[in-house]
Write an enzyme that holds these catalytic residues in place. Structure first.
Site, PDB file in Angstrom:
ATOM      1  N   LYS A   1      21.719  13.917  31.250  1.00 40.66           N
ATOM      2  CA  LYS A   1      21.302  15.242  31.338  1.00 40.66           C
ATOM      3  C   LYS A   1      19.859  15.195  32.236  1.00 40.66           C
ATOM      4  O   LYS A   1      19.903  16.272  33.045  1.00 40.66           O
ATOM      5  CB  LYS A   1      21.079  16.009  29.897  1.00 40.66           C
ATOM      6  CG  LYS A   1      20.093  17.173  30.099  1.00 40.66           C
ATOM      7  CD  LYS A   1      19.846  17.716  28.613  1.00 40.66           C
ATOM      8  CE  LYS A   1      18.742  18.853  28.649  1.00 40.66           C
ATOM      9  NZ  LYS A   1      17.360  18.188  28.487  1.00 40.66           N
TER      10      LYS A   1
ATOM     11  N   CYS B   1      13.500  24.404  25.185  1.00 38.07           N
ATOM     12  CA  CYS B   1      13.215  23.918  23.817  1.00 38.07           C
ATOM     13  C   CYS B   1      11.800  24.305  23.289  1.00 38.07           C
ATOM     14  O   CYS B   1      10.574  23.886  24.248  1.00 38.07           O
ATOM     15  CB  CYS B   1      13.477  22.700  23.437  1.00 38.07           C
ATOM     16  SG  CYS B   1      15.370  22.209  23.436  1.00 38.07           S
TER      17      CYS B   1
ATOM     18  N   ARG C   1       3.673  23.450  26.490  1.00 33.85           N
ATOM     19  CA  ARG C   1       4.299  22.593  27.603  1.00 33.85           C
ATOM     20  C   ARG C   1       3.588  22.986  28.909  1.00 33.85           C
ATOM     21  O   ARG C   1       4.390  23.454  29.778  1.00 33.85           O
ATOM     22  CB  ARG C   1       5.686  22.881  27.561  1.00 33.85           C
ATOM     23  CG  ARG C   1       6.570  22.272  26.484  1.00 33.85           C
ATOM     24  CD  ARG C   1       7.961  22.426  26.444  1.00 33.85           C
ATOM     25  NE  ARG C   1       8.508  21.273  27.003  1.00 33.85           N
ATOM     26  CZ  ARG C   1       9.889  20.778  27.059  1.00 33.85           C
ATOM     27  NH1 ARG C   1      10.822  21.522  26.210  1.00 33.85           N
ATOM     28  NH2 ARG C   1      10.351  19.851  27.942  1.00 33.85           N
TER      29      ARG C   1
HETATM   30  N1  EPU Z   1       2.071  17.489  30.250  1.00 35.05           N
HETATM   31  C1  EPU Z   1       0.858  17.950  30.491  1.00 35.05           C
HETATM   32  N2  EPU Z   1       0.701  18.391  31.806  1.00 35.05           N
HETATM   33  C2  EPU Z   1       1.892  18.569  32.622  1.00 35.05           C
HETATM   34  C3  EPU Z   1       3.091  17.852  32.272  1.00 35.05           C
HETATM   35  C4  EPU Z   1       3.120  17.521  30.830  1.00 35.05           C
HETATM   36  O1  EPU Z   1       0.031  17.885  29.866  1.00 35.05           O
HETATM   37  O2  EPU Z   1       1.765  18.874  33.732  1.00 35.05           O
HETATM   38  C5  EPU Z   1       2.297  16.700  28.826  1.00 35.05           C
HETATM   39  C6  EPU Z   1       3.343  17.605  27.844  1.00 35.05           C
HETATM   40  O3  EPU Z   1       2.646  18.382  27.041  1.00 35.05           O
HETATM   41  C7  EPU Z   1       3.584  16.348  26.983  1.00 35.05           C
HETATM   42  C8  EPU Z   1       3.674  15.093  27.848  1.00 35.05           C
HETATM   43  O4  EPU Z   1       2.882  15.279  29.044  1.00 35.05           O
HETATM   44  O5  EPU Z   1       2.752  16.126  26.010  1.00 35.05           O
HETATM   45  C9  EPU Z   1       4.880  14.510  28.431  1.00 35.05           C
HETATM   46  O6  EPU Z   1       5.669  15.626  29.132  1.00 35.05           O
HETATM   47  P1  EPU Z   1       6.650  15.472  30.313  1.00 35.05           P
HETATM   48  O7  EPU Z   1       6.143  16.135  31.391  1.00 35.05           O
HETATM   49  O8  EPU Z   1       7.044  14.052  30.400  1.00 35.05           O
HETATM   50  O9  EPU Z   1       7.696  16.003  29.633  1.00 35.05           O
HETATM   51  P2  EPU Z   1       8.894  17.225  30.454  1.00 35.05           P
HETATM   52  O10 EPU Z   1       9.164  16.659  31.784  1.00 35.05           O
HETATM   53  O11 EPU Z   1       8.646  18.621  30.269  1.00 35.05           O
HETATM   54  C10 EPU Z   1      11.020  15.573  30.069  1.00 35.05           C
HETATM   55  C11 EPU Z   1      12.155  15.905  29.214  1.00 35.05           C
HETATM   56  C12 EPU Z   1      12.117  16.124  27.643  1.00 35.05           C
HETATM   57  C13 EPU Z   1      11.626  14.832  27.167  1.00 35.05           C
HETATM   58  C14 EPU Z   1      10.078  14.861  27.848  1.00 35.05           C
HETATM   59  C15 EPU Z   1       9.668  13.404  27.542  1.00 35.05           C
HETATM   60  C16 EPU Z   1      13.560  16.958  31.009  1.00 35.05           C
HETATM   61  C17 EPU Z   1      14.190  18.265  31.568  1.00 35.05           C
HETATM   62  N3  EPU Z   1      12.787  17.077  30.027  1.00 35.05           N
HETATM   63  O12 EPU Z   1      10.165  17.025  29.651  1.00 35.05           O
HETATM   64  O13 EPU Z   1      13.656  16.201  27.196  1.00 35.05           O
HETATM   65  O14 EPU Z   1      11.242  15.102  25.932  1.00 35.05           O
HETATM   66  O15 EPU Z   1      10.484  14.607  29.303  1.00 35.05           O
HETATM   67  O16 EPU Z   1      10.310  12.214  27.820  1.00 35.05           O
HETATM   68  O17 EPU Z   1      13.652  16.115  31.635  1.00 35.05           O
HETATM   69  C18 EPU Z   1      15.154  16.969  25.586  1.00 35.05           C
HETATM   70  O18 EPU Z   1      15.880  16.189  26.622  1.00 35.05           O
HETATM   71  O19 EPU Z   1      15.454  17.055  24.587  1.00 35.05           O
HETATM   72  C19 EPU Z   1      13.683  16.962  26.274  1.00 35.05           C
HETATM   73  C20 EPU Z   1      13.059  17.932  25.696  1.00 35.05           C
END
Ligand code: EPU
Length: 419
Positions: free
Chosen positions: A22, A117, A122
């Site tokens: 996904k 979610c 975020r």
């Molecule tokens: N963060 C920041 N600033 C940013 C981006 C992230 O502070 O600009 C922080 C977040 O708050 C968090 C950490 O960095 O504490 C990691 O966030 P990340 O950006 O890695 O998460 P994401 O890209 O929003 C993706 C997955 C999530 C998964 C996370 C961590 C997708 C669409 N979503 O989210 O997947 O939990 O990486 O591996 O790829 C899921 O599939 O159920 C899901 C939530």
């Protein structure tokens, strides 16, 4: 309204085939906007987030032909708009990749602030920092993110936090930029590597994805005219691995990359479960009562946050006291309220949850509070005594292909019922 009705205490047996990832699919689909040509994507998971993405791409001018439920051919030669449809983009988190992709293609992008979610705060400050470093002007106005740039020029970007989304979004914006972009301290998840592999197959020049430094040499054009198969879903594979031991079963998981599952294999063995890994498949089986373990979620190659709730279900039935420390998402323990309804002895406060293992859970009506919580509750229902009803299935359908059919094929008594 639909619900899942599960009659529990069924040890899972047999084989399950893992779908495409996904979190790779939701980055690769917007990445097609960077191609001035046609490409075919195989092993696409048949999930609602993918369908939403295809709707958005069509509204932006892409032509999509479904060759099968898991394969599309997409023609992005005539992209007509840089404005993503607000109502659709607000429905899910991964719509933020449209900013990087449209900025790369059109040098401007307008995308609604992403939904998804509820896992706590975020932020997307690291995405914005990356776009600005490449020369874009980014504004957040009236529920929209607007980015524009006369030119995008490669530069060095140090990520203050390891972010999957920011790493991939910057990669998307940098592929067609002038010169070389360096991403320092990037995320290394398998889907980061898969996006780089996809873009390289289409004509990009990205090196080092999966390591501590990613180097992107900007190219003038991505021509496409190629076929790409999405990597198997690490989290779906891990979900079935944990379901196997929670249900006291014995299953073989096919079409997975066992290298991506090392942190999960290590924890299952520490708990007293058994794993036999063989390249693209593995067998996972239960032979004796599982014992406590402590878990800390971390970016790859650490234990994934997206398997934390499923692991919580396992620990709620392992002997002794286990502790989970969630270091990525502040609100990822909402499922523990539901598990308590099933008789789990768990308390959660802030980033820590403590599980006093019970012999068995007992079925109850519960809510899937988010995608992985939903998967965890299915595992809980299959291993519990009695009947479990799970509500809010839209979360689960966003990210798991035919989940109840796959569990039914392993012997679970699980039905989707319309109320
Ligand atoms: N963060 C920041 N600033 C940013 C981006 C992230 O502070 O600009 C922080 C977040 O708050 C968090 C950490 O960095 O504490 C990691 O966030 P990340 O950006 O890695 O998460 P994401 O890209 O929003 C993706 C997955 C999530 C998964 C996370 C961590 C997708 C669409 N979503 O989210 O997947 O939990 O990486 O591996 O790829 C899921 O599939 O159920 C899901 C939530």
């Amino acid at each position: 309204m639909e619900k899942l009705v599960i009659t529990g205490k069924t040890p899972l047996k047999g084989e399950v085939v893992i779908s495409g990832a996904k979190n790779a699919a939701v980055a690769i689909l917007p990445a097609t906007l960077l191609i001035n040509g046609i490409c075919t994507i195989e092993n696409l998971p048949n999930i609602s987030d993918v369908k939403l993405y295809c709707e958005i791409l069509e509204k932006l001018g892409a032509k999509i032909k479904w060759n099968s439920p898991n394969e599309i051919t997409i023609d992005t030669r005539n992209i007509t708009s840089h404005i993503a449809p607000l109502e659709t983009t607000r429905k899910f988190r991964a719509s933020y990749y449209l900013i990087g992709a449209l900025l790369g293609r059109c040098r401007k992008a307008q995308v609604g602030i992403p939904g998804g979610c509820n896992l706590g705060n975020r932020p997307i400050d690291q995405h914005i920092k990356g776009f600005e470093a490449l020369g874009a002007n980014v504004e957040v106005l009236q529920g929209n993110i607007k980015a524009k740039a006369k030119r995008l020029i490669g530069t060095s970007i140090y990520m203050d936090v390891v972010s999957v989304g920011a790493t991939m979004n910057i990669m998307l914006a940098a592929v067609l930029a002038e010169g070389t972009t360096i991403i320092d301290n990037p995320a290394k998840e398998p889907h980061v590597v898969d996006l780089a592999n996809f873009l390289n197959t289409m004509g990009a020049d990205i090196r080092g994805a999966g390591t501590d430094i990613i180097k992107i040499n900007g190219v003038k054009e991505l021509k496409g005219n190629a076929t790409y198969s999405i990597v198997p879903d690490q989290i779906e594979a891990g979900t079935f691995m944990l379901a196997a031991i929670a249900s006291k079963g014995d299953i073989t998981i096919k079409n997975c990359i066992t290298k991506h599952l090392e942190s999960i294999i290590a924890k299952i063995e520490e708990l007293g479960g058994n794993v036999d890994a063989n390249g693209d498949h593995l067998r996972v089986w239960y032979s004796k009562r599982l014992t406590k373990a402590n878990i800390k979620t971390l970016p790859y190659p650490g234990f994934p946050t997206d398997l934390q709730p499923q692991m919580g279900v396992v620990l709620s039935q392992a002997s002794g006291t286990s502790i989970i420390n969630e270091s990525i998402w502040e609100s990822r323990f909402q499922y523990t309220d539901e598990l308590r309804k099933m008789g789990a002895h768990v308390t959660a406060q802030g980033k820590t949850a403590v599980f006093e293992g019970v012999e068995t859970l007992t079925g109850a009506p519960v809510n899937a509070t988010d995608l992985r919580a939903g998967a965890a509750l299915i595992i809980a229902g299959i291993s519990a005594k009695g009947t479990t009803e799970i509500y809010n299935l839209n979360h689960i359908d966003r990210g798991y292909e035919e989940i109840e059919q796959k569990f039914r094929d392993l012997g679970a008594k699980i039905q989707r019922v319309s109320e």
